[in-house]
Structure formats: structure tokens, C-alpha cells
Enzyme design. Structure first.
Site, PDB file in Angstrom:
ATOM      1  N   HIS A 180       0.820  -1.218   0.000  1.00 42.22           N
ATOM      2  CA  HIS A 180       0.000   0.000   0.000  1.00 42.22           C
ATOM      3  C   HIS A 180       0.858   1.274   0.000  1.00 42.22           C
ATOM      4  CE1 HIS A 180      -3.439  -2.495   1.306  1.00 42.22           C
ATOM      5  NE2 HIS A 180      -2.690  -2.971   2.282  1.00 42.22           N
TER       6      HIS A 180
HETATM    7  C1  BDR Z   1      -3.117   0.865   5.338  1.00 39.80           C
HETATM    8  O1  BDR Z   1      -3.322   0.434   6.678  1.00 39.80           O
HETATM    9  C2  BDR Z   1      -2.141  -0.083   7.217  1.00 39.80           C
HETATM   10  O2  BDR Z   1      -2.397  -1.359   7.708  1.00 39.80           O
HETATM   11  C3  BDR Z   1      -1.095  -0.060   6.141  1.00 39.80           C
HETATM   12  O3  BDR Z   1       0.163   0.331   6.660  1.00 39.80           O
HETATM   13  C4  BDR Z   1      -1.606   0.943   5.144  1.00 39.80           C
HETATM   14  O4  BDR Z   1      -1.168   2.246   5.448  1.00 39.80           O
HETATM   15  C5  BDR Z   1      -3.835  -0.071   4.393  1.00 39.80           C
HETATM   16  O5  BDR Z   1      -5.195  -0.068   4.650  1.00 39.80           O
END
Ligand code: BDR
Ligand code: CA
Length: 313
Positions: free
Chosen positions: A243
């Protein structure tokens, strides 16, 4: 080549860690003014420790890291150890970092930096809940017009939610802060789940990072070995979604991504859909566009960039 003055606001997290490494590996394009940590994936005490571990692994202990808010603006903290493990950075052998935190609160640093640097010169990169940014904008509204751009990982439209059926984690944890940001008028680029779920750390891609055979390459591969298990089990995907590194990759190579300028509003009231990013993808309202909402990515191009950059550390 554009050199971006950048503040990274983060809650590491394995994918945050990869984003930070990518930024630290790219000093020609990214002038990193500092990291600010926020509570999110794990509590603040752990996110600021993890940020220091990552900078030491990268061989950049001179990086300025400040702790910011330890809880959302108006709600109790929700964390994601079920995804990231107890430490937030499970996978490699972790150690107690020796580099210190930089003095001062992260929110003060954001405010002071935006007031000090030329107007329109600082880009905010957010990889976690928007608490630090929302707090800074609320406390010092004069800084809003001085932000060049805010590139965030957060939200979803077609993929809907990951922490609830309707909401993505970063927005869900602090919807009031997200609302402040989306209503601020700052130019926003959003990396929602719609795009990050296409950036999968498959086994050959992780093995290519491991094969760098450097401390950074092996540390990254070990983090991603752990990180993939949750999404592989949940979605049946071929690897964990990277992500947060999408935010940094967008600064380095924006042509890897494409999306639409749309209106995005944040749900802050409904218990059922709290934290939902209501993106007017099909233009069915007359609400003004306030964000570039990314939908497509050249994933092979992204991993090529990531692997080549991490080889520099
Ligand atoms: C986001 O939430 C966190 O778990 C990850 O680091 C990312 O920023 C994804 O939904
Ligand atoms: Ca994150």
C-alpha cells in the site's frame, strides 16, 4: 528533475517501512525534511521505535524522526496487530534502535516547517491515519494554503473496505482528521485500496529483493514474507499489497499511475459505514473534485523501480 521537499507522516507497519526505505534511497528526488509518527497500525511508542529501526537499517541514522499524536482526534485508537504482528514490523529480527527521536512534537514540526519553507514547496506524504495532519490544519489554518500537495495512502471505492466492510484502515481510524484534510482545499492525490491491491509482493518479486543480498534487501524480504500471510489468507491473492510505497513511487515516477479527479467525502456519522471514502467516481453529483483518486498502476514498473532503488542502500 524535480526535487520534492517532503514530510512523511507514518505508522510503521511493514509497508510503511518499505515506503520509507524507498524515500531514503531516492535523495536526488526526495529531500526528506523529516518523519512524523502517528498511532495507527500499532501504538505510537511502537511506531516511533519502528521508524528509528528502519532508518538505522537504511544506514540513515541522521534522519529527523518526531513522535506525533498517540490517539485519533476524537476517538479511541484502533490498531492492526492482526495484520502487522505484535511489533507492527514482525518478520525480521528486530533490535532496540540507538538513534534518538528528535525533540519536539510531530504536529509542531509540521506547522513550523510549513511556515518556514517557501509557500507551495512542501509535499505531505501520509501513510497512516491523518491525525497529525488534521491536528496541524485545525490548530494552524494558515499553513493549509502553503502545502504544495498531499499524497496519501487511504480509502477505497471499488474495493470498499479492509478494516470494516465499508472502510479502509487509515481513514477509519481517524475519520474526523480525514474529513478536515479532504475539506481543506489542499491538492490531494489518493492511493486507495483500488490501486494498492494491484501492487502485490509476489514470491518472485520478494525473492528479487532478497537477492540484493544487502541488509536492506534481506530485511525487506523478511518483512514481506510475514506481511503477505494476512492478505493471501483473506483475499487468496498472490502476495501482500504494498500500500504505502505507492505514495513514494508516485513522487518518483507519476507516470506509473493513473486515476480521476473526483469529489471524495468522508463518512463520520454512520456506525455502519464510518470512515467510508465516498468517491464520486462516476460524476453523479455536482460536488467539486477535491482529489486525484488513483485506480491503475503499472505493477511491474513499480517493482522494477523499488528493487533498483533499494539496491542503492
Ligand atoms: C493501510 O493500513 C495499514 O495497515 C497499512 O500500513 C496501510 O497504510 C492499508 O489499509
Ligand atoms: Ca501505514
Amino acid at each position: 528533475m524535480t526535487r520534492h521537499k517532503v514530510i512523511i507522516d507514518t505508522d510503521p507497519g511493514q509497508d510503511d517501512a518499505v515506503a520509507i526505505l524507498l524515500a531514503l534511497a531516492s535523495p536526488d528526488e526526495i529531500d526528506l525534511l523529516g518523519l512524523t509518527c502517528v498511532a495507527g497500525n500499532v501504538p505510537l511508542e511502537r511506531t516511533q521505535t519502528n521508524a528509528r529501526i528502519i532508518c538505522e537499517v537504511a544506514g540513515k541514522p541522521e534522519t529527523a524522526i518526531r513522535a506525533g499524536c498517540d490517539a485519533p482526534m476524537r476517538r479511541p485508537l484502533v490498531t492492526a496487530e492482526h495484520v502487522h504482528g505484535k511489533t507492527g514490523l514482525d518478520g525480521p529480527d528486530l533490535f532496540e534502535p540507538s538513534m534518538p527521536l528528535t525533540d519536539g512534537h510531530g504536529v509542531d514540526f509540521i506547522i513550523e516547517t510549513l511556515r518556514r519553507e517557501p509557500a507551495g514547496s512542501v509535499t505531505l506524504c501520509t501513510l497512516g491515519p491523518l491525525t497529525n495532519i488534521g491536528s496541524a490544519f485545525q490548530r494552524a489554518p494558515d499553513i493549509i494554503a502553503r502545502v504544495k500537495k498531499l499524497v496519501m495512502m487511504g480509502g477505497a471505492y471499488f474495493e470498499v473496505g479492509n478494516i470494516t466492510p465499508a472502510a479502509e484502515f487509515n481513514i477509519y481510524v481517524d475519520p474526523e482528521a480525514a474529513e478536515i484534510v479532504f475539506k481543506s482545499g489542499v491538492p490531494i492525490v489518493v492511493m486507495p485500496l483500488d490501486v494498492t491491491h494491484k501492487v502485490l509482493a509476489t514470491k518472485p518479486r520478494v525473492d528479487a529483493l532478497r537477492a540484493l543480498n544487502s541488509r536492506v534487501g534481506i530485511f525487506t524480504a523478511e518483512m514481506l514474507d510475514f506481511f503477505e500471510r494476512f492478505d493471501v489468507a483473506k483475499y487468496g491473492s498472490a502476495g501482500g499489497p504494498l500500500h504505502d510505497p505507492c505514495v513514494i513511487a508516485y513522487l518518483l515516477q507519476p507516470d506509473l499511475f493513473s486515476g480521476r479527479h473526483v469529489n471524495v467525502e468522508i463518512e463520520t456519522q454512520s456506525e455502519l459505514t464510518l470512515g467510508m471514502t465516498v468517491a464520486d467516481w462516476w460524476g453523479v453529483t455536482d460536488r467539486a473534485a477535491n482529489a486525484l483518486f488513483i485506480g491503475q498502476v503499472d505493477a511491474d514498473g513499480f517493482f522494477d523501480l523499488l528493487t533498483k532503488r533499494l539496491a542503492r542502500l
